[in-house]
Structure formats: structure tokens, C-alpha cells
Design a protein around this motif. Structure first.
Motif, PDB file in Angstrom:
ATOM      1  N   VAL A 141      41.710  44.583  37.590  1.00 52.06           N
ATOM      2  CA  VAL A 141      43.100  44.347  37.992  1.00 52.06           C
ATOM      3  C   VAL A 141      43.114  43.213  39.008  1.00 52.06           C
ATOM      4  CG1 VAL A 141      45.188  45.319  38.988  1.00 52.06           C
ATOM      5  CG2 VAL A 141      43.732  46.728  37.509  1.00 52.06           C
ATOM      6  N   SER A 142      43.594  42.060  38.579  1.00 47.29           N
ATOM      7  CA  SER A 142      43.724  40.893  39.438  1.00 47.29           C
ATOM      8  C   SER A 142      45.177  40.812  39.917  1.00 47.29           C
ATOM      9  CB  SER A 142      43.305  39.631  38.678  1.00 47.29           C
ATOM     10  OG  SER A 142      43.290  38.513  39.537  1.00 47.29           O
ATOM     11  N   SER A 143      45.782  39.646  39.890  1.00 48.03           N
ATOM     12  CA  SER A 143      47.167  39.491  40.336  1.00 48.03           C
ATOM     13  C   SER A 143      47.715  38.173  39.795  1.00 48.03           C
ATOM     14  CB  SER A 143      47.245  39.475  41.869  1.00 48.03           C
ATOM     15  OG  SER A 143      48.560  39.176  42.321  1.00 48.03           O
ATOM     16  N   ASN A 144      49.047  38.130  39.646  1.00 45.55           N
ATOM     17  CA  ASN A 144      49.648  36.838  39.305  1.00 45.55           C
ATOM     18  C   ASN A 144      49.553  35.875  40.477  1.00 45.55           C
ATOM     19  OD1 ASN A 144      51.679  38.056  40.940  1.00 45.55           O
ATOM     20  ND2 ASN A 144      53.287  36.883  39.910  1.00 45.55           N
ATOM     21  N   LEU A 145      49.316  36.397  41.679  1.00 42.74           N
ATOM     22  CA  LEU A 145      49.123  35.550  42.855  1.00 42.74           C
ATOM     23  C   LEU A 145      47.649  35.188  42.952  1.00 42.74           C
ATOM     24  CD1 LEU A 145      51.344  37.427  45.467  1.00 42.74           C
ATOM     25  CD2 LEU A 145      51.940  35.422  44.081  1.00 42.74           C
ATOM     26  N   GLY A 146      47.358  33.923  42.885  1.00 42.71           N
ATOM     27  CA  GLY A 146      45.975  33.459  42.930  1.00 42.71           C
ATOM     28  C   GLY A 146      45.771  32.375  41.916  1.00 42.71           C
ATOM     29  N   SER A 160      41.184  35.837  46.984  1.00 40.47           N
ATOM     30  CA  SER A 160      40.443  36.962  46.413  1.00 40.47           C
ATOM     31  C   SER A 160      40.832  37.210  44.960  1.00 40.47           C
ATOM     32  CB  SER A 160      40.672  38.225  47.252  1.00 40.47           C
ATOM     33  OG  SER A 160      41.980  38.748  47.082  1.00 40.47           O
ATOM     34  N   LYS A 161      42.121  37.137  44.661  1.00 39.27           N
ATOM     35  CA  LYS A 161      42.553  37.451  43.297  1.00 39.27           C
ATOM     36  C   LYS A 161      42.260  36.300  42.328  1.00 39.27           C
ATOM     37  CE  LYS A 161      43.968  41.669  43.804  1.00 39.27           C
ATOM     38  NZ  LYS A 161      43.299  42.778  43.086  1.00 39.27           N
ATOM     39  N   ALA A 162      42.303  35.067  42.804  1.00 33.11           N
ATOM     40  CA  ALA A 162      41.855  33.958  41.963  1.00 33.11           C
ATOM     41  C   ALA A 162      40.378  34.135  41.620  1.00 33.11           C
ATOM     42  CB  ALA A 162      42.084  32.626  42.670  1.00 33.11           C
ATOM     43  N   ALA A 163      39.609  34.625  42.588  1.00 36.38           N
ATOM     44  CA  ALA A 163      38.195  34.869  42.350  1.00 36.38           C
ATOM     45  C   ALA A 163      37.985  35.988  41.332  1.00 36.38           C
ATOM     46  CB  ALA A 163      37.491  35.212  43.656  1.00 36.38           C
ATOM     47  N   SER A 186      46.838  40.767  35.316  1.00 41.44           N
ATOM     48  CA  SER A 186      47.320  40.166  36.555  1.00 41.44           C
ATOM     49  C   SER A 186      48.784  40.530  36.768  1.00 41.44           C
ATOM     50  CB  SER A 186      47.142  38.642  36.512  1.00 41.44           C
ATOM     51  OG  SER A 186      45.791  38.280  36.677  1.00 41.44           O
ATOM     52  N   PRO A 187      49.035  41.678  37.390  1.00 41.66           N
ATOM     53  CA  PRO A 187      50.415  42.085  37.622  1.00 41.66           C
ATOM     54  C   PRO A 187      51.084  41.247  38.707  1.00 41.66           C
ATOM     55  CG  PRO A 187      48.886  43.946  37.774  1.00 41.66           C
ATOM     56  CD  PRO A 187      48.078  42.695  37.821  1.00 41.66           C
ATOM     57  N   GLY A 188      52.398  41.151  38.601  1.00 43.37           N
ATOM     58  CA  GLY A 188      53.214  40.628  39.683  1.00 43.37           C
ATOM     59  C   GLY A 188      53.733  41.780  40.515  1.00 43.37           C
ATOM     60  N   ALA A 189      54.959  41.638  41.012  1.00 43.75           N
ATOM     61  CA  ALA A 189      55.560  42.702  41.812  1.00 43.75           C
ATOM     62  C   ALA A 189      55.739  43.950  40.958  1.00 43.75           C
ATOM     63  CB  ALA A 189      56.903  42.242  42.361  1.00 43.75           C
ATOM     64  N   VAL A 190      55.227  45.059  41.461  1.00 41.43           N
ATOM     65  CA  VAL A 190      55.297  46.347  40.776  1.00 41.43           C
ATOM     66  C   VAL A 190      55.999  47.329  41.705  1.00 41.43           C
ATOM     67  CG1 VAL A 190      53.900  48.262  39.872  1.00 41.43           C
ATOM     68  CG2 VAL A 190      53.223  45.907  39.417  1.00 41.43           C
ATOM     69  N   ASP A 191      56.621  48.321  41.103  1.00 40.95           N
ATOM     70  CA  ASP A 191      57.325  49.331  41.897  1.00 40.95           C
ATOM     71  C   ASP A 191      56.311  50.184  42.651  1.00 40.95           C
ATOM     72  OD1 ASP A 191      59.166  51.011  42.986  1.00 40.95           O
ATOM     73  OD2 ASP A 191      59.601  52.113  41.142  1.00 40.95           O
ATOM     74  N   ALA A 192      55.790  49.603  43.728  1.00 36.14           N
ATOM     75  CA  ALA A 192      54.784  50.251  44.563  1.00 36.14           C
ATOM     76  C   ALA A 192      54.912  49.676  45.976  1.00 36.14           C
ATOM     77  CB  ALA A 192      53.390  50.004  44.006  1.00 36.14           C
ATOM     78  N   PRO A 193      54.402  50.378  46.984  1.00 37.98           N
ATOM     79  CA  PRO A 193      54.579  49.918  48.366  1.00 37.98           C
ATOM     80  C   PRO A 193      54.085  48.501  48.642  1.00 37.98           C
ATOM     81  CG  PRO A 193      53.858  52.201  48.354  1.00 37.98           C
ATOM     82  CD  PRO A 193      53.788  51.722  46.927  1.00 37.98           C
ATOM     83  N   MET A 194      53.030  48.044  47.948  1.00 39.04           N
ATOM     84  CA  MET A 194      52.469  46.727  48.241  1.00 39.04           C
ATOM     85  C   MET A 194      53.452  45.590  47.983  1.00 39.04           C
ATOM     86  SD  MET A 194      48.858  44.994  46.964  1.00 39.04           S
ATOM     87  CE  MET A 194      47.792  46.196  47.783  1.00 39.04           C
ATOM     88  N   SER A 195      54.444  45.818  47.110  1.00 42.92           N
ATOM     89  CA  SER A 195      55.405  44.742  46.803  1.00 42.92           C
ATOM     90  C   SER A 195      56.582  44.706  47.764  1.00 42.92           C
ATOM     91  CB  SER A 195      55.915  44.892  45.368  1.00 42.92           C
ATOM     92  OG  SER A 195      56.718  46.046  45.234  1.00 42.92           O
TER      93      SER A 195
END
Length: 252
Positions: A141-146, A160-163, A186-195
Motif C-alpha cells: 500500500v503506497s499512496s497517490n502522494l509521492g 517514503s511513498k514514492a520509494a 496507491s490510494p488518495g484521500a480515504v474515509d479514515a483519520p489520516m485524511s
């Protein structure tokens, strides 16, 4: 659907958010799921949810920066359920929402150690088992950010996520010939506290997304989980080294 009967799936960071949704989704399709993370209580909650729905799961506490614990995690998963067929490396942290020059060395080290080294160490031990036991699939699980999109004041997380995206591709090429298929989401904003931004409520976020996000909303963790299950399934057998972006169009 029942795509994973008799399979054992390991999910790190499974106490909440995407990790919990992934664990629930695999269990619903017949897998025995090992849910792993740093804190016992939320892992036990995930197990209870799976068992209440008729599924099979076990919780194991682990710090993904500890190589010995990760080696033991793989061993415990196999000892408990007889195999390790799929691993989802989801554990990650976000720290230091400040410009590059203000990021503390402690925050930088913590984010890179957890998000990059933790994924590498997990794969190291997962691959070692899988290649000697008929193969398997790993979803990072990476991220759209990176690799896909950048924002201000998130340098450690972006790096870190680009890596992770690059590491996934490198590992996929190194190990596909050994029967270990490796991919990423690579998720973007998800309905979770981190977003949530500091001080922001879920309602505030929903309003912000109406103009900030092409789809007009955050993704649900269950939507990311469905993508993970596809990538881990035989239907994706020729998908190697892919990095599937699930961000409601943010990085399009």
C-alpha cells in the motif's frame, strides 16, 4: 464471490482504516487472515469483526521496523494456518506537516523507517517463505502522494511513498521468476483519520472534497480493499509491478 478459500492472508496495519477493510474483505471471501500491527486492542477488534461475520482470523502484534519480529510473524502465520499465500503491507505513518527545512530528523527517520524500511523488511521475509513454498502475491500500500502527486509540507511522507512505489517495481522484477508476484495500490484521500487535516471534522472534509477532488468525495476503505483483492486474485495473474492509483481522480 469466494476467491480465497483455503488461503492464508497477512495484513499489516490491520487495526483500522484500509488495513481493517482489507482484512474483512479477504475473510469474507474465504481466507484465513492474520491481522498485524503495533497495538493489540484494535487488532482484536478487527478479529472480532471477522469472526462475527463467520470468518477466521488471528491477531499478532508486531513493529514493522523490527526484522526479527517480521520473520517471526511470517512463521507464526504459517504455523497457525498452514501457509502464506498473500501479504498486504499496509502499515504506515504520517508525521511532520512542515516545510522541508523544518522537518525534524526524528520525524524524517521515523517516517522513512516505518514506511520504506518496514515494507522492505516485510517483503524480505514474505518473499523468502513464498519462493520456497510455491509462490504467492504481495500487495504494497503506497499512496497517490509521492510518485503520482505532490503537495506542500509533506516531504517525508512523499519521499517514503514514492520509494514504496519504486521498491514495488524493483521487487516485482527481481522475484516474479520465483513465483512471487508483487504489485501496489496507491490510494488518495480515504474515509479514515489520516485524511483529516488538523482540527477538521469528517463533515468539513466532505465539504472540502466537493471542490478539491474530481469525484467530489473521498474513497471508502472498502473500495480500496476491493482493488487489493482483485490484484491478489488469479484474475490479475499477469499484473506484475503495477501501481494502481485509487484517488478519485486527484492525480489525473
Amino acid at each position: 464471490m469466494n476467491r480465497f478459500p483455503g488461503k492464508t492472508v497477512l495484513v499489516t496495519g490491520a487495526g483500522s482504516g484500509i488495513g481493517r477493510a482489507v482484512a474483512l474483505a479477504f475473510a469474507a471471501e474465504g481466507a484465513s487472515v492474520v491481522v498485524a500491527g503495533r497495538t493489540a486492542a484494535p487488532l482484536d477488534e478487527t478479529v472480532a469483526l471477522i469472526e462475527a461475520a463467520g470468518g477466521t482470523a488471528a491477531a499478532v502484534t508486531v513493529d514493522v521496523t523490527d526484522s526479527d519480529r517480521l520473520r517471526n510473524l511470517v512463521r507464526e502465520s504459517v504455523d497457525r494456518f498452514g501457509s502464506l499465500d498473500v501479504a498486504v503491507n499496509n502499515a504506515g505513518i504520517l508525521r511532520g506537516a512542515v516545510p522541508v527545512a523544518e522537518v525534524s530528523e526524528e520525524d524524517w527517520d521515523a517516517v522513512l523507517r516505518t514506511n520504506v524500511t518496514g515494507v522492505w523488511l516485510a517483503m524480505k521475509h514474505e518473499i523468502a517463505h513464498m519462493r520456497e513454498n510455491g509462490g504467492g502475491t504481495i500487495v504494497n500500500v503506497s499512496s497517490n502522494l509521492g510518485a503520482h502527486q505532490r503537495i506542500p509540507n509533506a516531504a517525508a511522507y512523499l519521499t517514503s511513498k514514492a520509494a514504496v512505489s519504486a521498491l514495488t517495481r524493483a521487487a516485482a522484477l527481481d522475484h516474479i521468476h520465483q513465483g512471487v508476484r508483487i504489485v501496489a495500490v496507491s490510494p488518495g484521500a480515504v474515509d479514515a483519520p489520516m485524511s483529516l487535516r488538523p482540527g477538521e471534522t469528517a463533515a468539513d472534509r466532505a465539504e472540502r472534497m466537493k471542490t478539491e477532488n474530481p469525484l467530489g468525495r473521498v474513497a471508502q476503505a472498502a473500495e480500496v480493499a476491493e482493488a487489493v483483492l482483485y490484484l491478489a486474485s488469479p484474475a490479475a495473474g499477469s499484473v506484475v509491478g503495477a501501481d494502481l492509483v485509487i484517488d478519485s481522480g486527484s492525480s489525473a
